[in-house]
Design a protein around this motif. Structure first.
Motif, PDB file in Angstrom:
ATOM      1  N   GLU A  65     -12.434 -10.652 -10.020  1.00  0.00           N
ATOM      2  CA  GLU A  65     -12.713  -9.212 -10.046  1.00  0.00           C
ATOM      3  C   GLU A  65     -13.095  -8.678  -8.667  1.00  0.00           C
ATOM      4  OE1 GLU A  65     -15.609  -8.361 -12.984  1.00  0.00           O
ATOM      5  OE2 GLU A  65     -14.380  -9.054 -14.671  1.00  0.00           O
ATOM      6  N   ALA A  68      -9.863  -7.626  -7.247  1.00  0.00           N
ATOM      7  CA  ALA A  68      -9.329  -6.492  -8.007  1.00  0.00           C
ATOM      8  C   ALA A  68     -10.121  -5.223  -7.721  1.00  0.00           C
ATOM      9  CB  ALA A  68      -9.359  -6.810  -9.503  1.00  0.00           C
ATOM     10  N   TYR A  69     -11.423  -5.371  -7.484  1.00  0.00           N
ATOM     11  CA  TYR A  69     -12.285  -4.211  -7.236  1.00  0.00           C
ATOM     12  C   TYR A  69     -11.863  -3.459  -5.974  1.00  0.00           C
ATOM     13  CZ  TYR A  69     -16.532  -1.530  -6.255  1.00  0.00           C
ATOM     14  OH  TYR A  69     -17.425  -0.531  -5.969  1.00  0.00           O
ATOM     15  N   TRP A  71      -8.867  -2.998  -4.894  1.00  0.00           N
ATOM     16  CA  TRP A  71      -7.706  -2.161  -5.178  1.00  0.00           C
ATOM     17  C   TRP A  71      -8.066  -0.997  -6.080  1.00  0.00           C
ATOM     18  CZ3 TRP A  71      -4.351  -3.361  -1.746  1.00  0.00           C
ATOM     19  CH2 TRP A  71      -4.210  -4.672  -1.318  1.00  0.00           C
ATOM     20  N   GLU A  72      -9.117  -1.159  -6.870  1.00  0.00           N
ATOM     21  CA  GLU A  72      -9.547  -0.072  -7.741  1.00  0.00           C
ATOM     22  C   GLU A  72     -10.313   1.002  -6.981  1.00  0.00           C
ATOM     23  OE1 GLU A  72     -11.842  -2.015 -10.700  1.00  0.00           O
ATOM     24  OE2 GLU A  72     -10.139  -3.085 -11.597  1.00  0.00           O
ATOM     25  N   ASP A  73     -11.074   0.591  -5.973  1.00  0.00           N
ATOM     26  CA  ASP A  73     -11.860   1.543  -5.184  1.00  0.00           C
ATOM     27  C   ASP A  73     -11.069   1.917  -3.935  1.00  0.00           C
ATOM     28  OD1 ASP A  73     -13.731   3.045  -3.845  1.00  0.00           O
ATOM     29  OD2 ASP A  73     -15.398   1.668  -4.229  1.00  0.00           O
ATOM     30  N   SER A  74     -10.714   3.191  -3.802  1.00  0.00           N
ATOM     31  CA  SER A  74      -9.888   3.629  -2.672  1.00  0.00           C
ATOM     32  C   SER A  74     -10.638   3.571  -1.346  1.00  0.00           C
ATOM     33  CB  SER A  74      -9.404   5.064  -2.910  1.00  0.00           C
ATOM     34  OG  SER A  74     -10.510   5.962  -3.034  1.00  0.00           O
TER      35      SER A  74
END
Length: 296
Positions: A65, A68-69, A71-74
């Motif tokens: 994660e 992955a985090y 890529w989730e947070d711009s």
């Protein structure tokens, strides 16, 4: 017996840098890689173990994660892109400023050449922070540059130069300029002057001689100097923090925030691993370009 001594000598010479890389690169790299797959915890250390023993069996706790985090947070994508942008334009500016200086030093006679090289290396004798703070004193609203421009009448009110991208570029180019000049000088000083004379004798202008002979032959120095500037600027932290504004977001500053402010070591380690991969790409491109140049 003699051959054995030569092999021992070669082994010792290779062992020293190998041990250095093992202690100061490979081991820290593996530690950061391990932390990047952990989970954050409010403890000492502030992350979970990568594996633990449960009923005599080893259980791995791999957490994807953290990657992955990002890529989730711009925010991280913006920091990466902004770091690449600043590093790219800083390298171009350093090349435009450093190439004429390196060429002039390489073409100067020997006594003058040594003095010029000393002036290039001289800033390294002072603290990096002191040099950055000196530029703050120059570029601030009531700094030396604004006072001089007001005195000669070019401006009517002080210019806002601090906390801008302009200040960041100026400080980065000044700080990393020797890393551009020295490889270029080392390449240009070996340039055979007879090639330039032959080009002139054949009727080529100075501009044509530069673009057809000098620049192609100095291309390895250009690549080496560009990498020596581009790669460390990507992770620059001090200059954007002290001289940049809120929009001067770079990945080095974000790393510091995650490690020391948020205490989220796993995410910070994941960011560091991604940044390392991004920095390896231009190094591999440099090696590929150098190999092609050697084949030619």
């Amino acid at each position: 017996m003699k051959k054995r001594q030569i092999n021992l000598g070669r082994g010792f010479v290779i062992a020293v840098p190998t041990l250095w890389l093992l202690l100061f690169f490979l081991i820290p790299f593996l530690v950061i890689l391990k932390i990047s797959f952990a989970e954050p915890r409010i403890a000492i250390p502030p992350y979970s173990p990568l594996w633990e023993t449960v009923n005599g069996a080893i259980k791995f706790n791999i957490n994807w994660e953290n990657y992955a985090y990002m890529w989730e947070d711009s925010l991280y994508l913006k920091a990466f892109l902004n770091s690449l942008k600043i590093a790219f334009f800083s390298t171009i500016l350093a090349l435009l400023v450093g190439y004429p200086m390196a060429y002039y030093i390489a073409r100067s006679p020997e006594p003058k050449r040594s003095i010029l090289l000393l002036l290039i290396v001289l800033p390294f004798w002072t603290s990096f922070l002191l040099r950055v703070y000196a530029w703050i004193g120059i570029l601030k609203t009531k700094g030396i540059l604004n006072e001089f421009l007001l005195w000669i009448g070019i401006i009517d009110e002080p210019l806002i130069m601090m906390q801008t991208d302009f200040a960041v570029y100026v400080a980065i180019v000044y700080t990393y300029l020797p890393f551009m000049i020295l490889p270029l000088y080392a390449n240009l000083v070996k340039l055979d002057g007879r090639l330039l004379e032959a080009s002139t004798d054949l009727g080529a202008s100075k501009i044509a001689t530069f673009f057809r002979i000098t620049l192609p032959l100095s291309w390895p120095g250009v690549l080496a100097g560009s990498m020596l500037v581009f790669v460390p600027v990507i992770g620059e932290f001090v200059i954007p923090t002290l001289m940049g504004g809120p929009d001067s977001l770079m990945i080095g500053k974000q790393l510091w925030t995650e490690f020391f402010s948020n205490r989220d070591w796993p995410v910070a380690s994941a960011v560091a691993m991604v940044m390392l991969v991004i920095m390896v790409i231009p190094i591999m491109a440099l090696r590929s370009a150098q190999n092609k140049g050697a084949e030619i």
